[in-house]
Design an enzyme around this catalytic site. Sequence first.
Site, short mmCIF file in Angstrom:
data_model
loop_
_atom_site.label_atom_id
_atom_site.label_comp_id
_atom_site.label_asym_id
_atom_site.label_seq_id
_atom_site.Cartn_x
_atom_site.Cartn_y
_atom_site.Cartn_z
N HIS A 131 51.52 37.74 47.16
CA HIS A 131 50.71 38.56 46.99
C HIS A 131 49.69 38.17 48.10
O HIS A 131 49.54 37.32 48.65
CB HIS A 131 49.74 38.23 45.49
CG HIS A 131 48.84 39.14 45.36
ND1 HIS A 131 47.74 39.05 45.75
CD2 HIS A 131 48.85 40.12 44.45
CE1 HIS A 131 46.92 39.98 45.15
NE2 HIS A 131 47.56 40.47 44.15
N GLN A 211 51.04 34.93 38.04
CA GLN A 211 52.07 35.87 37.36
C GLN A 211 53.07 34.83 36.45
O GLN A 211 53.96 35.35 35.68
CB GLN A 211 53.25 36.65 38.04
CG GLN A 211 52.38 37.74 39.09
CD GLN A 211 51.74 38.59 37.97
OE1 GLN A 211 52.19 38.79 36.89
NE2 GLN A 211 50.71 39.37 38.48
N LYS A 234 44.71 37.78 33.37
CA LYS A 234 46.45 37.69 33.09
C LYS A 234 46.87 36.95 32.13
O LYS A 234 48.02 37.15 32.00
CB LYS A 234 47.02 37.70 34.61
CG LYS A 234 46.66 38.64 35.73
CD LYS A 234 47.43 38.41 37.02
CE LYS A 234 46.69 38.72 38.11
NZ LYS A 234 47.06 40.29 38.31
N CYS A 372 49.81 44.90 46.27
CA CYS A 372 49.19 43.88 47.30
C CYS A 372 50.18 42.79 47.66
O CYS A 372 49.75 41.66 47.74
CB CYS A 372 48.21 43.05 46.46
SG CYS A 372 46.88 44.07 45.77
C1 LIG Z 1 51.08 36.67 42.23
C2 LIG Z 1 49.53 37.28 42.38
N1 LIG Z 1 48.70 36.26 42.75
C3 LIG Z 1 47.20 36.48 42.78
C4 LIG Z 1 47.00 37.69 42.29
C5 LIG Z 1 45.40 37.95 42.39
O1 LIG Z 1 44.68 37.81 41.16
P1 LIG Z 1 43.27 37.97 40.89
O2 LIG Z 1 43.03 39.29 41.10
O3 LIG Z 1 43.09 37.89 39.59
O4 LIG Z 1 42.49 36.99 41.60
C6 LIG Z 1 47.78 38.53 41.65
C7 LIG Z 1 47.13 39.89 41.14
O5 LIG Z 1 47.68 40.63 40.58
C8 LIG Z 1 49.06 38.16 41.64
O6 LIG Z 1 49.87 38.82 40.85
#
Ligand SMILES: Cc1ncc(COP(=O)(O)O)c(C=O)c1O
Length: 414
Positions: A131, A211, A234, A372
């Site tokens: 991500h 995730q 999440k 993302c």
């Molecule tokens: C694998 C992964 N890492 C990081 C994030 C970032 O999470 P947050 O926006 O809650 O900081 C996400 C969000 O979709 C994600 O799916």
Amino acid sequence: MSAILSTATAPWDVERVRRDFPILDQQVHGYPLAYLDNAATTQKPRVVLDTLEHYYRHDNANVHRGVHLLAERATGDFEAARESVRRFINARSTREIVFVRGTTEAINLVASSFGQGLREGDEVILTAMEHHANIVPWQLLRERTGIVLRVLPITPAGELDLDALPGLFSTRTRLLAVTHASNALGTINPITDIVSVAREHEVPVLLDGAQAVPHLRVDVQALDCDFYAFSGHKLFGPTGIGVLYGRESMLEAMPPYQGGGEMIRTVSFEKTTFAGLPHRFEAGTPDIAGAIGLGRAIEYLEGLDWEAAMAHEARLLDHATQSLEEVPGLRIIGQARDKVALVSFVMDDVHPHDMGTILDHRGLAVRAGHHCAMPVMTYFRVPATSRASMAFYNTFEEIDRLADALRYARELLA
Ligand SMILES: Cc1ncc(COP(=O)(O)O)c(C=O)c1O
């Protein structure tokens, strides 16, 4: 997840569980809501909603500083939430649990603080499955210090190319940062194997667990990782709160991330001394209600029959994979052997955003976009995918509705 979760294998009563989530009981565009966007954020059980309201109605006060009763209650509940998180991921101590805004802030904290020890030419290994939250902070660090980023490639099935991993290490490697489960593909990465390669090279490992925590038992001691990041929202908890687990010896050696109140011991204009762990990394008033809400979400999860919930998710994933594979013109992106309950897909001649809109008009909430994870899109040569991501409260009927709506979209648009 912690061993205190029930291991009974009773059938999963999805209708009963759905009643815990009031938001699910609504119509969208004249259809019952089918919420299939859980990788973006999960819905909150009533107990979490009630906890937030109760906190603001009865206990609201700032933490750690007050001598009055409300401050004591707020502080007690806030620190109890930290203990719930510790138990949930089996950390050794609450000193290893830092409350942050979410996964993004957790990784930024490590990149900024641990990153201060890195020098030009030092190397950080990432993967092509990350991500943006586990890419961009390292690029910012690269701009500041001249570190080198090395990237582990992925395979056509959407798995990490582990054969290429040993070759990425050098004497300058300082960290391996990898996602536990991919938000774009669903792939669950073989963390034990990855960590053992890193250990051979004495390189610490950061895991992006955003995730993974909603779907897997996570035990940071068993994983033997040095950092583990995840987001409360999440994990059926509130937005605005997340966790950085850091091995105590790592955190102890790291300078503060932000300066301000809460994180100090003494301040004068000549010199400031910092608080101990974990408060040294928690400058300013934290998201008190968020942390307490997250603690409640964890207790809720601990009260579920987790094995049955996960078996239900596995069946949902199988059903979704089979049903979607039968839809003409549809291609699933990400065919890893081990996946969380998430299906990313594209359909010939239909843009994922048009697809998302059509599905929305049938009450189906899915996500369309690059999630993302633009390097993943680049690898699979697609601009975007549609993504149906499931939680233990989703049903087989919802998946059937998705497959029907996809056939309809194909007829309408292709
Ligand atoms: C694998 C992964 N890492 C990081 C994030 C970032 O999470 P947050 O926006 O809650 O900081 C996400 C969000 O979709 C994600 O799916």
